[in-house]
Design an enzyme around this catalytic site. Structure first.
Site, PDB file in Angstrom:
ATOM      1  N   TYR A   1       3.739  18.182  30.656  1.00 15.11           N
ATOM      2  CA  TYR A   1       2.359  17.700  30.728  1.00 15.11           C
ATOM      3  C   TYR A   1       1.729  18.103  32.046  1.00 15.11           C
ATOM      4  CZ  TYR A   1       3.504  13.768  33.884  1.00 15.11           C
ATOM      5  OH  TYR A   1       3.873  13.005  34.951  1.00 15.11           O
TER       6      TYR A   1
ATOM      7  N   LYS B   1       7.661  19.418  35.031  1.00 10.04           N
ATOM      8  CA  LYS B   1       6.824  18.231  34.768  1.00 10.04           C
ATOM      9  C   LYS B   1       6.987  17.800  33.309  1.00 10.04           C
ATOM     10  CE  LYS B   1       2.248  16.460  36.072  1.00 10.04           C
ATOM     11  NZ  LYS B   1       2.707  15.260  36.772  1.00 10.04           N
TER      12      LYS B   1
ATOM     13  N   GLU C   1      10.275  11.050  46.438  1.00 14.62           N
ATOM     14  CA  GLU C   1       8.826  10.966  46.201  1.00 14.62           C
ATOM     15  C   GLU C   1       8.497   9.608  45.605  1.00 14.62           C
ATOM     16  OE1 GLU C   1       7.688  13.988  43.261  1.00 14.62           O
ATOM     17  OE2 GLU C   1       9.635  13.746  42.308  1.00 14.62           O
TER      18      GLU C   1
ATOM     19  N   LEU D   1       8.716  16.914  42.272  1.00 18.98           N
ATOM     20  CA  LEU D   1       7.676  17.696  41.608  1.00 18.98           C
ATOM     21  C   LEU D   1       6.865  18.424  42.678  1.00 18.98           C
ATOM     22  CD1 LEU D   1       6.422  18.242  38.773  1.00 18.98           C
ATOM     23  CD2 LEU D   1       4.608  16.698  39.499  1.00 18.98           C
TER      24      LEU D   1
HETATM   25  N1  PDD Z   1       1.818  12.564  38.521  1.00 16.85           N
HETATM   26  N2  PDD Z   1       5.477  13.594  41.882  1.00 16.85           N
HETATM   27  C1  PDD Z   1       5.555  13.044  40.657  1.00 16.85           C
HETATM   28  C2  PDD Z   1       6.852  12.477  40.209  1.00 16.85           C
HETATM   29  C3  PDD Z   1       4.417  13.004  39.825  1.00 16.85           C
HETATM   30  O1  PDD Z   1       4.489  12.464  38.597  1.00 16.85           O
HETATM   31  C4  PDD Z   1       3.192  13.542  40.309  1.00 16.85           C
HETATM   32  C5  PDD Z   1       1.936  13.556  39.482  1.00 16.85           C
HETATM   33  C6  PDD Z   1       3.168  14.099  41.602  1.00 16.85           C
HETATM   34  C7  PDD Z   1       1.919  14.704  42.199  1.00 16.85           C
HETATM   35  O2  PDD Z   1       1.585  15.920  41.580  1.00 16.85           O
HETATM   36  P1  PDD Z   1       0.083  16.424  41.528  1.00 16.85           P
HETATM   37  O3  PDD Z   1      -0.416  16.405  42.902  1.00 16.85           O
HETATM   38  O4  PDD Z   1       0.180  17.776  40.969  1.00 16.85           O
HETATM   39  O5  PDD Z   1      -0.678  15.448  40.634  1.00 16.85           O
HETATM   40  C8  PDD Z   1       4.330  14.115  42.356  1.00 16.85           C
HETATM   41  C9  PDD Z   1       0.682  12.568  37.609  1.00 16.85           C
HETATM   42  C10 PDD Z   1      -0.622  12.401  38.290  1.00 16.85           C
HETATM   43  C11 PDD Z   1       0.920  11.552  36.516  1.00 16.85           C
HETATM   44  O6  PDD Z   1       2.046  11.505  36.038  1.00 16.85           O
HETATM   45  O7  PDD Z   1      -0.010  10.840  36.126  1.00 16.85           O
END
Ligand code: PDD
Length: 287
Positions: free
Chosen positions: A33, A151, A183, A207
């Site tokens: 996703y 992801k 994280e 991620l």
């Molecule tokens: N989550 N780390 C994890 C485990 C995440 O699920 C996410 C993003 C990030 C940040 O990635 P980015 O900057 O590309 O959004 C880091 C999304 C927003 C979610 O699951 O809703």
């Protein structure tokens, strides 16, 4: 009126969008996703999210079902049809439904992927009350699988972590592996000490956040020193400031870890500045 969503080539009212019970996303979390932010009706970092989607699909031996331009068109049509000014677009690609349950991947020639996109409006994204106060986090052990750089939709443990945080009266959890922070449950984690921004380096442990890449670039442009290295929970508790980044929160101040306040217990000055820079620069570059 409900939303208009996208499913396998069609724009449909959300109540008419149906996916098979044999879909591998449903049975096996066999899917990936992306979440892309919308500000002023425009997409933030579309190309970053597209590139990561391609990588996630490739790591799982799936092919990207649409070109960049078609993905962009679908995103834009959804924003327009749902009149989203601020919010996000969620997209998911699963390995589809072969009509049965099997651990073996189905042949993609006969089992096309399932492609779903929908919008989520959030008028308080930029002017977020949470960003003014900052969030409180607890630390929990990182019990996720070893390919966190992909992801995937397997979000049960992050979801459990969020619930542990809420139960403890906090907002979110930072995950710890061998004493070091990996994280947040759905965001990348940072601390600031003596003016230096510290965040774990890229590997399969985390991620590779699209917001992270942008924030580190903006920090360097603003001559703020950045150290990409692991940091311990103890180091985090002794930091001057801390924050998380994600597409849905931008730069979000962290003001407390495991009940210990950071600095004055309010959003720190560098974090506040980074949030402003991020929003301003992202707005300028939005598609
Ligand atoms: N989550 N780390 C994890 C485990 C995440 O699920 C996410 C993003 C990030 C940040 O990635 P980015 O900057 O590309 O959004 C880091 C999304 C927003 C979610 O699951 O809703």
């Amino acid at each position: 009126m409900g939303r208009i969503v996208y499913l396998n080539g069609e724009f449909l009212p959300e109540e008419d969008a149906r996916v098979s019970i044999f879909d591998r996303g449903f049975l096996m979390a066999d899917g990936v996703y992306e979440v892309t932010t919308v500000i002023d009706g425009k997409l933030i970092d579309f190309d970053g999210h597209f590139a990561r989607l391609e990588r996630s699909l490739g790591e799982l031996d799936m092919t990207n079902p649409m070109t960049r331009d078609v993905w962009l068109d679908v995103h834009r049509q959804l924003v327009a049809r749902n009149e989203v000014e601020q919010g996000m677009i969620y997209l998911q690609v699963t390995r589809g439904a072969s009509g049965d349950r099997d651990f073996v991947f189905p042949d993609p020639a006969s089992t096309p992927p399932t492609v779903v996109l929908f919008t989520q409006a959030n008028p308080a994204l930029v002017d977020s009350p949470k960003a003014k106060k900052g969030i409180r986090v607890i630390s929990i052990e990182d019990l996720r699988w070893g390919r966190r750089d992909i992801k995937t939709v397997q979000l049960l443990y992050p979801s459990m972590g969020k619930m542990m945080a809420i139960k403890a009266g906090a907002d979110d959890a930072w995950m710890v592996q061998d004493g070091e922070i990996t994280e947040g449950t759905s965001n990348n984690a940072y601390i600031i000490k003596d003016g230096r921004i510290i965040t774990r380096g890229l590997s399969t442990d985390i991620l590779h956040g699209i917001t992270r890449a942008a924030v580190l670039r903006f920090a360097q442009e603003a001559q703020l020193p950045v150290e990409e290295r692991s940091f311990t929970l103890d180091e985090a508790k002794a930091a001057d400031e801390a924050f998380v980044t994600s597409a849905s929160t931008f730069v979000m101040p962290v003001v407390e870890i495991d009940g210990s306040p950071l600095g004055q217990g309010t959003p720190g000055p560098l974090t506040t500045r980074l949030r402003e820079i991020y929003i301003e620069e992202s707005r300028k570059a939005a598609l």
